[in-house]
Each structure stands twice: as C-alpha cells, then as structure tokens.
Motif scaffolding. Structure first.
Motif, short mmCIF file in Angstrom:
data_model
loop_
_atom_site.label_atom_id
_atom_site.label_comp_id
_atom_site.label_asym_id
_atom_site.label_seq_id
_atom_site.Cartn_x
_atom_site.Cartn_y
_atom_site.Cartn_z
N LEU A 43 40.72 38.53 41.55
CA LEU A 43 40.45 38.65 39.98
C LEU A 43 41.75 38.62 39.38
O LEU A 43 42.01 37.88 38.61
CB LEU A 43 39.69 40.20 39.66
N ARG A 94 43.66 42.81 42.80
CA ARG A 94 42.32 42.97 42.80
C ARG A 94 41.43 42.02 42.89
O ARG A 94 41.69 40.89 42.63
CB ARG A 94 42.14 43.40 41.30
N ALA A 152 33.13 39.91 37.74
CA ALA A 152 34.54 39.61 37.46
C ALA A 152 34.75 39.71 36.01
O ALA A 152 34.11 39.91 35.10
CB ALA A 152 34.73 37.90 37.90
N GLU A 207 35.04 50.22 39.83
CA GLU A 207 33.80 49.74 39.47
C GLU A 207 32.76 49.94 40.31
O GLU A 207 31.92 49.11 40.80
CB GLU A 207 33.92 48.03 39.24
N VAL A 255 34.90 46.69 43.24
CA VAL A 255 36.46 45.66 43.24
C VAL A 255 37.18 46.53 44.20
O VAL A 255 37.55 47.86 43.98
CB VAL A 255 36.64 45.81 41.94
N MET A 278 37.10 40.95 44.27
CA MET A 278 35.49 41.24 44.57
C MET A 278 35.17 41.83 46.05
O MET A 278 35.89 40.88 46.92
CB MET A 278 34.62 40.28 43.99
#
Length: 336
Positions: A213, A204, A70, A180, A184, A206
């Motif tokens: 996020l 956004r 994160a 990522e 993400v 995980m």
C-alpha cells in the motif's frame, strides 16, 4: 490541496463457483462502466460511506461489514486529488441484471443505472481507475498470505566484518503490527548506527494478498511511495513521479516478510517481480533455499544484481540472520 475522500465498493457474489464483481453502465456514455462509489461526507468514516453509497447506487439494502482492500491517492481529470478507499462487500441471492435510479441526489438526480456482473479483470474496461484492484477480488490468492505472522518485535546487532575481523556498528529493530481489523500489516524497521547513519522504513501492505500500500523511508532525505492500482506514486525532494507497474506488485521491502511464509522444504526455488521504490524500477527476485542440519533454511535471494543471504526458522516464522557482501573483503551481518 486537501485530498477529497472517496469510497469505492467491489460488490461480489459467487456464480457457478467463481467470484463476480458488480458494475453498472452509466447513462452518460462518456462516464463509462463503473463500480459503485461516492464522496465521504463530513464526519463520516470511509467504511460507513461505502455502505451508504452501495445502498444509494444499487438499491440493495442488506449489507455485511465491508472488507478493506486498499487506499491510495489518485489525480482526477480536473486536477483534484482523491484519497480513494476500496472495500469488498459480499452479496447473495441477487439478480443477474437490473436497473436502479440512484437515490443520492446531486448530479445523479434523474439518472438510471444498468447493473450487471463481470467475472474477470479483462472482461470489460472500467472507468478511470475503477478496475485498479479488481485482481484482488477476482483472481485466486493465498488463504491468509502474511496474515499467518504474529505481531512481534525483533532486535538484531549489525556486524561489519573486514578481512575476518568483526565489530558491532549498530542495531536494527523490526516491529510488526496489524491495522484495519487485521487486514493491513505494518512493518517498521529502524537502524541506529553512528557509522552508517540512522534510518527508518515503514511498509504497509495487505496481509492476505501481500499487495503493498505505502512505503516511507527516511534515507537520503526521505521518500514516500503510494501504490495505486497499475502504477506507483513516488514522492521525493518535493516532487512526484508516477511509474507504471507491469506486474501485480510485490515491494522489495516486503521480500523478507514473504520468506517467512513460503512453504520451504528440501531444496526450494521461486522467482517473481518486485518493485524497488528507491530505484523506481521493477526487479526480478530469485530465491533458492536449502534446509540446514538444524532444520532452518538458508536462502540465497537475488535482487537484480545484488545478493542477500537469509536464515529462516520455518516453524516460528522468524528471520534468524541476514548477510551480504557490499564490497570485496567486506561482509555485513544482522544477527541476534
């Protein structure tokens, strides 16, 4: 003020079948028990910085690729804003406890850290904000979460149905992509409508844990929310509000994504808490789904006092249609 970039590392190992996280006792007692971290240097990426800091603060030299967890904004005691980047880094064949003199210099010159492992977020209190994402590495989570979804684009027409008469009043477009290295998920939703106004929302989160996020929404003058451990920061109208979180958060904007990944079969029911960034409060989400003759599922989802209906194809993980009743005699549907 430009945020100061920081890199934090949750160093993990498996001990007697359970994950553990490496922490250290700072020799200055007021500094508390911490995880390894440090400042990202000029021209350095957060990922490179976290590996460098792990070497400097633990003495361990063999490291694999960090796994992004994160990033958030955090206000330090001196008033500065830290842009924190959290990573998980796995280790094997490491001692249960050892001491190490950090090699990064500066304020840590001449100090000695005592490093050891913890097995639960509640084992011991960590220093300011260091434990914000411990549950993501220590508590059991689904294998892939939203990671089972594919990058995609979906377009639906917006229908307004008044007393049985329907008309098209706009169009919605949803785009799902990954950042990522696939960790993400980014969901961008746009609404185009002269009658009810244009709107754009970007969420956004995980992919593996469903943890939100950030959320950016253009409605009502604009809003941005940053999830930061045990609280969420909501930026609106030039101001900032911090709201504490009482549950491991799900964002209400991502509930539609979760519907596509649930193991729907027969008659299905689920309830959980989610945070509504537009209202600045947590809501109880209740899902009741029934299989339809064509094999799809019709799901009734209660967001607090509001009810939405969704039709889900579990094989393709598609959201086929959405319906709500904003007022008596009035229905709004999103469909292809």
């Amino acid at each position: 003020m430009e945020p100061i970039k920081k890199a934090y590392g949750y160093v993990t190992r498996t001990h007697k079948g359970r994950p553990q996280v490496l922490v250290f006792q700072h020799p200055i007692l007021e500094a508390g028990i911490q995880i390894p971290k440090g400042t990202v240097e000029e021209g350095e990426s957060p990922e490179a910085a976290v590996v460098r800091e792990m070497i400097e603060e633990t003495g361990l030299t063999e490291w694999g690729k960090p796994v992004f967890i994160a990033d958030d904004r955090w206000k330090a005691d001196d008033g500065s804003i830290h842009h924190r980047h959290f990573y998980r880094l796995d280790q094997k064949d490491v001692p249960d406890q050892w001491q190490h003199a950090p090699s990064g210099g500066g304020e840590e010159e001449g100090l000695q850290f005592t490093l050891f492992w913890i097995s639960s977020p509640g084992d011991i209190p960590l220093a300011r904000g260091h434990g914000d994402y411990l549950p993501d590495v220590l508590e059991e989570r689904p294998e892939d979460g939203l990671g089972c979804l594919e990058p995609s684009e979906d377009v639906k027409q917006v229908y307004l149905i008044e007393e049985g008469v329907e008309r098209i009043i706009g169009e919605t477009r949803e785009q799902i992509s990954f950042e990522e290295g696939g960790t993400v998920l980014v969901r961008e939703q746009t609404l185009t409508s002269e009658e009810i106004g244009d709107r754009r929302t970007v969420t956004r989160l995980m992919a593996s844990t469903n943890r939100p996020l950030t959320v950016e929404d253009s409605g009502g003058g604009g809003m941005r929310a940053v999830y930061a451990g045990d609280h969420v920061i909501i930026e609106r109208d030039g101001g900032e509000k911090r709201v504490p979180l009482h549950h491991l958060p799900v964002d209400t904007f991502s509930v539609e994504l979760l519907l596509r990944t649930l193991p729907l079969e027969g008659t299905y029911a689920l309830s959980f808490h989610a945070f509504n960034v537009l209202k600045g409060e947590e809501q109880l989400i209740e899902i009741h789904a029934d299989e339809q003759p064509d094999g799809s599922f019709k799901a009734k989802v209660r967001f607090g006092a509001m009810i939405q209906w969704y039709w889900v194809n579990t094989e393709t993980r598609e959201l086929l249609k959405q319906s709500s009743d904003p007022a008596p005699g009035l229905k709004m549907e999103f469909r292809r």
